[in-house]
Design a protein around this motif. Structure first.
Motif, short mmCIF file in Angstrom:
data_model
loop_
_atom_site.label_atom_id
_atom_site.label_comp_id
_atom_site.label_asym_id
_atom_site.label_seq_id
_atom_site.Cartn_x
_atom_site.Cartn_y
_atom_site.Cartn_z
N ARG A 345 0.82 -1.21 0.00
CA ARG A 345 0.00 0.00 0.00
C ARG A 345 0.85 1.27 0.00
NH1 ARG A 345 -5.32 0.58 0.67
NH2 ARG A 345 -5.55 -1.59 1.35
N VAL A 348 1.68 2.51 -3.62
CA VAL A 348 0.61 2.73 -4.60
C VAL A 348 0.82 4.03 -5.36
CG1 VAL A 348 -1.84 3.33 -4.80
CG2 VAL A 348 -1.16 1.27 -3.55
N ARG A 349 1.08 5.11 -4.64
CA ARG A 349 1.27 6.40 -5.31
C ARG A 349 2.46 6.35 -6.27
NH1 ARG A 349 -1.11 11.37 -6.57
NH2 ARG A 349 0.59 12.73 -7.23
N GLU A 393 -4.20 5.94 -9.04
CA GLU A 393 -3.99 5.63 -7.63
C GLU A 393 -5.26 5.05 -7.02
OE1 GLU A 393 -2.18 7.95 -3.69
OE2 GLU A 393 -2.63 9.06 -5.53
N GLU A 394 -6.41 5.63 -7.35
CA GLU A 394 -7.69 5.15 -6.83
C GLU A 394 -7.99 3.75 -7.33
OE1 GLU A 394 -10.28 8.20 -8.18
OE2 GLU A 394 -9.76 9.62 -6.55
N GLU A 397 -5.94 1.30 -5.42
CA GLU A 397 -6.50 1.10 -4.07
C GLU A 397 -7.67 0.12 -4.12
OE1 GLU A 397 -5.55 2.09 -1.20
OE2 GLU A 397 -4.13 3.72 -1.53
N ARG A 398 -8.50 0.23 -5.17
CA ARG A 398 -9.66 -0.67 -5.28
C ARG A 398 -9.22 -2.10 -5.58
NH1 ARG A 398 -12.13 3.92 -7.71
NH2 ARG A 398 -11.83 3.17 -9.85
N LEU A 400 -6.79 -3.61 -4.06
CA LEU A 400 -6.16 -4.20 -2.88
C LEU A 400 -7.19 -4.85 -1.97
CD1 LEU A 400 -3.53 -1.45 -2.02
CD2 LEU A 400 -3.07 -3.76 -2.84
#
Length: 400
Positions: A345, A348-349, A393-394, A397-398, A400
């Motif tokens: 995590r 991610v960016r 990035e979003e 996140e989804r 993960l």
């Protein structure tokens, strides 16, 4: 709008196709070939049959059987020099995507006399690659009909793409016999990769009626054959799945690949994530992202994925497309999420920023500094909808 569609590779498909390899090599003017494979495939009976058919046709054979998970620049450069040194005039690849990308890279380097890393990007070499015959042993990458090769630069931890019209294979032999020994978990990975090719080609901003027709037909045939090809002893399904993966690459070879491949690239280069996991987990998310701006394409894609569309709104159909992909994944035991080990995590960016150069940047990506990317920086991609670093990035996140 001007459209272009180019597919020069001869395709021989069906049971017994492999038996034609010797005659085909002779017809292409080959007299001494490098057969490229990996340690597992080179031990299979069909590999021995291919070598015997080449010998019967009077073709001298040299071998390179050390391909790994990725097509490595170091192997390609070494074998390209060997090909020149030994007077080899053709390359025959028997294997999956990494084997075919390795062989294609060797064929490019052999004639262009410069390292593979310098041949990455779009059309960054000016001499035609050596004649090539491809025998895919997975129904997946579609590299057998592709001008592109994806390679790993081990020194810089980068995945790079190179190619152009001068690096199309001359012939592809699609024989279901090559799939019979594949374990289910091995067969699932390239099959998912192939599905992403068809979908991303359909959702490309440079798609045309020609590519749409091939892409949709590929997705439809994959939906119908993929499960049985992997989970059952079904040669007809294997043959159909090979043809479907080939068609998907013909479509994306002309319409290009989108966000799934652009976002997966840094995961593969920096985190050593296998390519099918990257593009496969991302597919439902990037598909939904692009369908939001392509209302006319929602129903045809849903129907190709065998979604019952009667009574559904457009947004419901988009959601149903994503669920159809996830249901397929469940049936073939393919994950729909990244683990914390695959995508930490706290990175991610960084991965979203590293995706900015896109899939087709080639060697230019080596000079990109991800620290220069901001939320609104757009990721280079031919996909129909523009995606920013923040949106990427979003999506990560989804996943993960």
């Amino acid at each position: 709008m001007i459209t272009s569609f180019y597919m020069p590779t001869r395709i021989v498909a069906g049971p017994g196709a492999l038996a034609t390899i010797g005659t085909l090599a002779r017809d292409l003017g080959m007299s001494r070939v490098l057969v490229v494979s990996d340690p597992v495939i080179s031990a299979q009976g069909f590999h021995a049959e291919a070598l015997a058919a080449l010998a019967e046709a009077g073709i001298a054979v040299a071998r390179f059987d050390e391909c790994g998970i990725d097509a490595r620049c170091s192997y390609i450069d070494q074998q390209g020099e060997r090909v020149r040194r030994e007077g080899i005039d053709g390359v025959v690849c028997v294997g999956g995507g990494s084997v075919m990308c390795t062989g294609k890279g060797i064929a490019i380097v052999a004639t262009n006399r410069k390292p593979m890393a310098e041949c990455t990007g779009v059309g960054r070499f000016d001499r035609k690659a050596l004649p090539m015959i491809m025998v895919p042993t997975t129904a997946g990458s579609g590299s057998e009909v592709s001008q592109w090769t994806i390679v790993k630069d081990e020194e810089r931890h980068l995945k790079l793409l190179g190619g152009g019209p001068l690096s199309f294979p001359d012939a592809a032999l699609l024989d279901p016999a090559t799939l019979r020994s594949l374990p289910m978990h091995v067969a699932a990975l390239p099959a998912v990769d192939a599905l992403t090719h068809g979908v991303e080609a359909y959702l490309s901003g440079i798609a045309s009626p020609l590519t749409d027709a091939v892409a949709l037909a590929a997705v439809r045939l994959q939906q119908a054959s993929l499960r049985a090809s992997i989970t059952a002893d079904d040669d007809r399904a294997r043959a159909d799945n090979l043809v479907a993966s080939c068609m998907a690459n013909i479509a994306c070879g002309n319409a290009r690949l989108g966000h799934g491949h652009a976002l997966s690239l840094p995961l593969e280069g920096q985190l050593d994530l296998p390519h099918p996991y990257g593009v496969g987990v991302l597919l439902p998310h990037v598909m939904s992202f692009n369908l939001a701006v392509l209302p006319e394409k929602v129903r045809p894609l849903a129907e190709a994925l065998d979604v019952e569309t009667a009574g559904l709104s457009r947004q419901e159909m988009i959601a149903a497309c994503a669920e159809a992909v996830r249901a397929l994944y469940a049936d073939i035991d393919f994950p729909d999420r990244f683990t914390a080990e695959q995508l930490p995590r706290d990175r991610v960016r960084e991965m979203a920023a590293r995706a900015v150069p896109g899939l087709y940047a080639g060697i230019a990506a080596q000079g990109f500094d991800p620290a220069t990317a901001h939320d609104r920086t757009v990721i280079a991609s031919p996909a129909a909808r523009r995606m920013t670093v923040r949106q990427a990035e979003e999506i990560f996140e989804r996943c993960l």
